[in-house]
Design an enzyme around this catalytic site. Structure first.
Site, PDB file in Angstrom:
ATOM      1  N   ARG A 176       0.763  -1.023   0.006  1.00 18.30           N
ATOM      2  CA  ARG A 176       0.017  -0.133  -0.146  1.00 18.30           C
ATOM      3  C   ARG A 176       0.881   1.165  -0.119  1.00 18.30           C
ATOM      4  O   ARG A 176       0.561   2.366  -0.638  1.00 18.30           O
ATOM      5  CB  ARG A 176      -0.860   0.051   1.285  1.00 18.30           C
ATOM      6  CG  ARG A 176      -2.045  -0.810   1.214  1.00 18.30           C
ATOM      7  CD  ARG A 176      -2.961  -0.479  -0.065  1.00 18.30           C
ATOM      8  NE  ARG A 176      -4.280  -1.702   0.168  1.00 18.30           N
ATOM      9  CZ  ARG A 176      -5.504  -1.094   0.665  1.00 18.30           C
ATOM     10  NH1 ARG A 176      -5.590   0.044   1.332  1.00 18.30           N
ATOM     11  NH2 ARG A 176      -6.465  -1.702   0.887  1.00 18.30           N
ATOM     12  N   ASP A 197     -16.592   4.690 -15.611  1.00 18.87           N
ATOM     13  CA  ASP A 197     -16.163   5.640 -14.547  1.00 18.87           C
ATOM     14  C   ASP A 197     -15.345   6.518 -15.315  1.00 18.87           C
ATOM     15  O   ASP A 197     -14.906   6.273 -16.630  1.00 18.87           O
ATOM     16  CB  ASP A 197     -15.280   4.976 -13.520  1.00 18.87           C
ATOM     17  CG  ASP A 197     -15.239   5.798 -12.315  1.00 18.87           C
ATOM     18  OD1 ASP A 197     -16.195   5.770 -11.313  1.00 18.87           O
ATOM     19  OD2 ASP A 197     -14.587   6.830 -12.272  1.00 18.87           O
TER      20      ASP A 197
END
Lengths: 287, 128
Positions: free
Chosen positions: A34, A141
């Site tokens: 991350r 999107d």
């Protein structure tokens, strides 16, 4: 270079303090994965170097970005469950009758973000359509970054914890390293493309069901009206539209009827002859 | 409503107990499966929910789930594993043994609340 115990303890302490998230030893890989993009952005060669710098020179902005990187979940599977209950309880039973000739369903997840809504719909259709039926789901999107994630269909453990029943996880996902990937069986029916709902739409064909949730809230009334008009033109005359729980067509576009089901609402196009003057003007204005 | 929080980590029990209390549950804690069975015997009513770690000394979470599922007086208790065990096969084992849901650590408080909503124990962030 992997994180030292001290560096990991620093990060786990930070996310625990700021986000009440417990990162137990053994989750170093998660922190590394991350924080790697963040480390690169700040010019650090490794996550370890990045964490050491953050420890030595604590800055609120860096801390916020670390917590964001470890916690951000823009959407989740079965988000706000009610529309999905309506899908299986009301929409699909009706479509099984009305589409019994074509035995094919088209569903659009507009503003799909990282794809959880599109794959939730795929799971529902896979589990509820009788043998011999086919379906396709389009996710769109405006962000190419989230679409790349959606297309990969790979989700972290934090993401699959969010709203996804464990039985669905083991049925429809495969473990890939530290992530979970949607099974090829579902992915083959789901495609993604970039689309700006606030601009003219390309030819996408018409859909039996459209999920347009938590999009209209960001727009002013004129844009809401324009978006609903464009999206409505891609809904089959007897199709179903789902909006977010804080959104409605009422007072914006009266081509739609609201159908209350359980604790949620769905919207359907009124037969053309029953629309009032304002709606007719709206249709005419579309050109 | 009452929740039984079973984890050998005191820190984790504190976190789970806090989430459960915020949802309106009374909380009973146990440090392993055997201790949890002992607590159940002492209680006058069966808790509606158990949050269960997998790896614990004396009796692990899977053994606890199996023991509880063998005893019909606990059949109304909803069982949710909360564990670092993240292999697909482990999740399948836990569900087959009788767990209703499964949360993989690390988790966010939202994940617990959303899973409890799936199980019908929580609605809009409060107990049903």
């Amino acid at each position: 270079m992997t994180l030292t115990a001290g560096e990991f303890a620093y990060i786990s302490g930070l996310v625990r303090r700021d986000a009440a998230i417990v990162l137990e030893p053994g989750k170093e890989y998660l922190v590394e994965a991350r924080l790697m993009p963040l480390a690169r952005q700040t010019g650090a060669a490794t996550v370890s170097e990045f964490v050491t710098r953050a420890q030595q020179r604590p800055e609120p902005d860096v801390h916020r970005r670390i917590v964001d990187a470890l916690t951000t979940n823009e959407t989740s599977f079965f988000r706000d469950g009610e529309p999905f209950t309506a899908m299986t309880g009301m929409v699909l039973p009706e479509l099984l009758t009305s589409r019994s000739t074509t035995r094919h369903l088209r569903v659009w997840s507009a503003a799909c973000s990282s794809g959880q809504e599109a794959y939730t719909l795929a799971m529902q259709l896979h589990d509820n359509l009788p043998h011999g039926w086919t379906y396709e789901i389009l996710g769109t999107d405006i962000s190419t970054e989230v679409l790349a994630r959606a297309e990969a269909g790979r989700y972290s453990q934090l993401e699959v914890n969010r709203g996804l029943p464990a039985a669905a996880l083991v049925k429809h996902f495969e473990r890939v390293g530290s992530h979970w990937q949607v099974s090829p069986n579902l992915r083959k029916n789901v495609s993604f493309r970039r689309l700006n709902l606030a601009a003219a739409l390309p030819a996408l064909g018409q859909f039996d069901v459209i999920f347009l949730r938590n999009v209209l809230i960001y727009f002013d009334v004129a844009t809401k009206r324009a978006v609903l008009e464009r999206v409505g033109s891609l809904l089959k005359p007897d199709g179903w539209l789902f909006l977010g729980s804080a959104e409605t067509t009422i007072g914006i576009d009266d081509r739609f009827d609201r159908v209350v089901t359980g604790r949620t609402s769905a919207y359907r196009l009124r037969p053309a002859g029953t629309r009032n003057g304002a709606a007719t003007l709206g249709m005419a204005g579309k050109g | 409503m009452r929740a039984l929080v079973i984890d050998d980590s005191r820190a984790m029990r504190l976190i789970l107990a806090r989430i459960a209390r915020q949802l309106g549950f009374d909380v009973v804690e146990a440090g392993n499966g055997q201790e949890a069975l002992d607590r159940l015997e002492e209680l006058d009513t069966v808790p509606e929910l158990a949050l269960i770690d997998w790896n614990m000394p004396v009796m692990n979470g899977l053994e606890f789930v199996s023991a509880v599922r063998r005893d019909t007086k606990y059949k109304a208790m909803t069982l949710m594993m909360v564990t670092t065990e993240s292999e697909q096969s482990q999740i399948v084992r836990a569900l087959a043994a009788g767990a209703h849901e499964y949360v993989i650590k690390p988790f966010t408080p939202d994940a617990i609340v959303e899973k409890l909503a799936l199980l019908g124990l929580v609605k809009n962030g409060v107990q049903v």
